[in-house]
Design an enzyme around this catalytic site. Structure first.
Site, short mmCIF file in Angstrom:
data_model
loop_
_atom_site.label_atom_id
_atom_site.label_comp_id
_atom_site.label_asym_id
_atom_site.label_seq_id
_atom_site.Cartn_x
_atom_site.Cartn_y
_atom_site.Cartn_z
CG HIS A 1 22.27 6.36 49.37
ND1 HIS A 1 22.16 7.19 48.28
CD2 HIS A 1 22.88 7.09 50.33
CE1 HIS A 1 22.68 8.37 48.58
NE2 HIS A 1 23.12 8.34 49.81
CG LEU B 1 11.37 5.87 41.16
CD1 LEU B 1 11.46 4.53 41.86
CD2 LEU B 1 11.12 5.69 39.66
N GLY C 1 26.30 -0.36 36.35
CA GLY C 1 25.62 -1.61 36.67
C GLY C 1 26.43 -2.62 37.47
CB SER C 2 29.45 -2.50 39.63
OG SER C 2 29.14 -1.65 40.70
CG ASN C 3 25.54 -2.07 43.62
OD1 ASN C 3 25.79 -2.75 44.62
ND2 ASN C 3 26.00 -0.83 43.47
CG MET D 1 21.98 7.81 39.02
SD MET D 1 21.94 7.46 40.79
CE MET D 1 23.30 8.47 41.33
#
Ligand code: GAR
Length: 216
Positions: free
Chosen positions: A111, A95, A14-16, A92
């Site tokens: 990405h 969908l 979850g760094s983004n 990841m």
């Protein structure tokens, strides 16, 4: 200003997501992070989101019969929460075309490559193996095909002779944290349109980091 209610979808670190949460603290930021969703109950990013006071939701994909059941539940939650924009941030999971269409031009992804080069996994290893001189990251609108869709921002970094995938990946990640908030800002402020599957930006200066190769 009515801030756009934004959901961030994660599967791991979850760094983004953190970069989006930090950016959204600015009073003039046109989006608020209203919800963080993870398909993995043990995603480290969930704790970070909770500590930041953000509502979290776990939808464990293993508990759904198939992809469409998972996506239908995800879509229902997004709607219940009155979400305007969805940001995939290390989410990841593929969908379904059904979900992608329902969120067309309101769902974006980051990405770790200069798309259309290196869609999929292990992008840093593959960039080194291919001998490219530049690598980077891309924020794009989501389309049904994996890691495809109209490009909003890209940042390029050099690939150095001594690079390992980890070193190169860290260099790219620093740029991810710059261009993802910039892309969300642009989308939420309504200064962007998709015409013939290309992104047109109104009256907006690109952040310098997104158009030049940054210092290593
Ligand atoms: C990021 O590098 C992101 O670009 C990548 O996963 C990582 C998640 O890190 N996404 C993809 O590969 C999507 N195809 P984070 O959880 O620290 O943001």
């Amino acid at each position: 200003m009515q801030k756009k209610r934004t959901a961030v979808l994660i599967s791991g670190r979850g760094s983004n997501m953190s970069a989006l949460i930090s950016a959204a603290k600015a009073p003039d930021f046109p989006a608020e992070i209203a919800l963080v969703v993870s398909n993995r109950p043990n995603a480290a990013g969930l704790g970070v989101a909770r500590a930041a006071g953000i509502r979290t939701l776990v939808l464990d994909h293993k508990e759904f019969a198939d992809r469409i059941a998972f996506d239908a539940s995800l879509d229902a939650h997004l709607r219940i929460e009155s979400i305007d924009i969805v940001c995939l941030a290390g989410f990841m999971r593929l969908l379904t075309p059904w979900l992608v269409e329902r969120w067309r031009n309101r769902m974006i992804n980051i990405h770790p490559s200069l798309l259309p080069a290196f869609p999929g996994l292990d992008t840093h290893e593959r960039a080194i193996a291919a001998g490219v001189r530049f690598h980077g990251c891309t924020v794009h609108f989501v389309r049904a095909e994996m890691d495809s869709g109209p490009i909003i921002y890209q940042a390029a970094v050099p690939v150095l002779p001594e690079d390992t995938a980890d070193v190169l990946g860290s260099r790219v990640l620093r740029q991810e944290h710059v261009i993802y908030p910039a892309a969300l800002r642009l989308l939420a402020s309504g200064r962007m349109a998709v015409e013939e599957e290309r992104v047109q930006i109104d009256n907006a200066r690109m952040p310098a980091e997104a158009v030049v190769s940054p210092k290593v």
